[in-house]
Scaffold this motif. Structure first.
Motif, PDB file in Angstrom:
ATOM      1  N   ILE A  53       0.389  -1.207   0.249  1.00  0.00           N
ATOM      2  CA  ILE A  53      -0.080  -0.084   0.156  1.00  0.00           C
ATOM      3  C   ILE A  53       1.113   0.732   0.124  1.00  0.00           C
ATOM      4  O   ILE A  53       1.532   1.450   1.000  1.00  0.00           O
ATOM      5  N   ALA A  55       0.142   5.239  -0.160  1.00  0.00           N
ATOM      6  CA  ALA A  55      -0.434   6.315  -0.179  1.00  0.00           C
ATOM      7  C   ALA A  55      -0.144   7.506  -1.823  1.00  0.00           C
ATOM      8  O   ALA A  55       1.099   7.460  -2.350  1.00  0.00           O
ATOM      9  N   SER A  56      -1.457   7.728  -2.019  1.00  0.00           N
ATOM     10  CA  SER A  56      -1.422   8.803  -3.729  1.00  0.00           C
ATOM     11  C   SER A  56      -1.158   9.964  -3.077  1.00  0.00           C
ATOM     12  O   SER A  56      -0.386  10.601  -3.688  1.00  0.00           O
ATOM     13  N   PHE A  61       4.624   7.584  -5.181  1.00  0.00           N
ATOM     14  CA  PHE A  61       3.586   6.378  -5.490  1.00  0.00           C
ATOM     15  C   PHE A  61       3.054   6.759  -6.935  1.00  0.00           C
ATOM     16  O   PHE A  61       3.394   6.073  -7.889  1.00  0.00           O
ATOM     17  N   ARG A  65       4.014   4.412  -9.813  1.00  0.00           N
ATOM     18  CA  ARG A  65       3.163   4.247 -10.970  1.00  0.00           C
ATOM     19  C   ARG A  65       3.635   4.302 -12.296  1.00  0.00           C
ATOM     20  O   ARG A  65       3.716   3.613 -13.517  1.00  0.00           O
ATOM     21  N   ILE A 132      -5.242  -0.015  -8.172  1.00  0.00           N
ATOM     22  CA  ILE A 132      -4.323   1.114  -6.942  1.00  0.00           C
ATOM     23  C   ILE A 132      -5.010   2.154  -7.652  1.00  0.00           C
ATOM     24  O   ILE A 132      -5.062   2.727  -6.237  1.00  0.00           O
ATOM     25  N   ASP A 133      -5.682   2.233  -7.959  1.00  0.00           N
ATOM     26  CA  ASP A 133      -7.189   2.859  -8.637  1.00  0.00           C
ATOM     27  C   ASP A 133      -8.105   2.746  -7.446  1.00  0.00           C
ATOM     28  O   ASP A 133      -8.278   4.133  -6.283  1.00  0.00           O
ATOM     29  N   ASN A 136      -5.136   2.120  -3.587  1.00  0.00           N
ATOM     30  CA  ASN A 136      -3.675   2.327  -3.718  1.00  0.00           C
ATOM     31  C   ASN A 136      -2.555   1.264  -3.829  1.00  0.00           C
ATOM     32  O   ASN A 136      -1.987   0.897  -2.768  1.00  0.00           O
ATOM     33  N   TYR A 137      -2.786  -0.179  -4.032  1.00  0.00           N
ATOM     34  CA  TYR A 137      -2.305  -1.193  -3.248  1.00  0.00           C
ATOM     35  C   TYR A 137      -2.017  -1.880  -4.219  1.00  0.00           C
ATOM     36  O   TYR A 137      -2.163  -2.578  -6.054  1.00  0.00           O
TER      37      TYR A 137
END
Length: 183
Positions: A53, A55-56, A61, A65, A132-133, A136-137
């Motif tokens: 996890i 955090a965005s 992040f 990504r 992810i969306d 946040n995984y």
């Protein structure tokens, strides 16, 4: 066993934090970052999958990504102050590698650096981005692993919440009790 009391559901992480605190390095274009992470789990052995996890709002992040890769570095208890300090600042504002004197080496299969003082470095590529969306995984496949020859059982750092940590304790083996297929 003593009588059990009601415990706040929001604080159960104090008992369930999954594993050692890790330092995750990332690189995308000309930006490199390192972050402290405690929310991860082994998901599969073959292929070797790890869920994290992130955090965005964390600077890492978008780097992870976008690059679809990272390195999960596992520090020992002697790095605990550095681990906390890294978690207290953002690479968007400061070069954490310089500030904390982190020596790095190039990875073999990803662009993110290995942290030399960590006893394990796991080079990872994004395996599945479907969560992810929503959560946040990130689901990573470990594509290359590096581990120090000693110590055999290093003291890792585990976060229990509220600024409290514990370190891995005494090593206890029960290998002889396991069925061979369960080792």
């Amino acid at each position: 066993m003593s009588k059990k009391l009601d415990y706040p559901v929001a604080n159960i992480r104090h008992y369930l934090e999954p594993g050692p605190i890790v330092l995750v390095t990332s690189r995308w274009q000309d930006a490199t970052d390192v972050m402290t992470l405690g929310w991860h789990t082994v998901m599969e052995f073959t292929p070797s999958l790890v869920g994290c996890i992130i955090a965005s709002g964390n600077h890492s992040f978008e780097l992870i990504r976008s690059s679809r890769e990272c390195v999960i570095n596992i520090p020992t208890v002697d790095m605990i102050d550095t681990v906390v300090d890294i978690g207290n600042c953002s690479c968007a504002e400061v070069d954490k590698f310089s500030r904390f004197g982190l020596a790095t080496s190039p990875a073999a299969k990803v662009r993110a650096p290995l942290i030399d003082d960590c006893f394990v470095n796991l080079e990872c590529k994004l395996y599945d981005d479907c969560l992810i969306d929503t959560y946040n995984y990130f689901i990573f496949e470990v594509v290359k692993a590096h581990a120090a020859a000693s110590p055999k059982h290093p003291q890792t750092v585990h976060y229990t919440g509220d600024g409290e940590f514990m370190s891995a304790g005494k090593h206890v083996s029960r290998r002889g009790r396991f069925a061979a297929q369960n080792l």
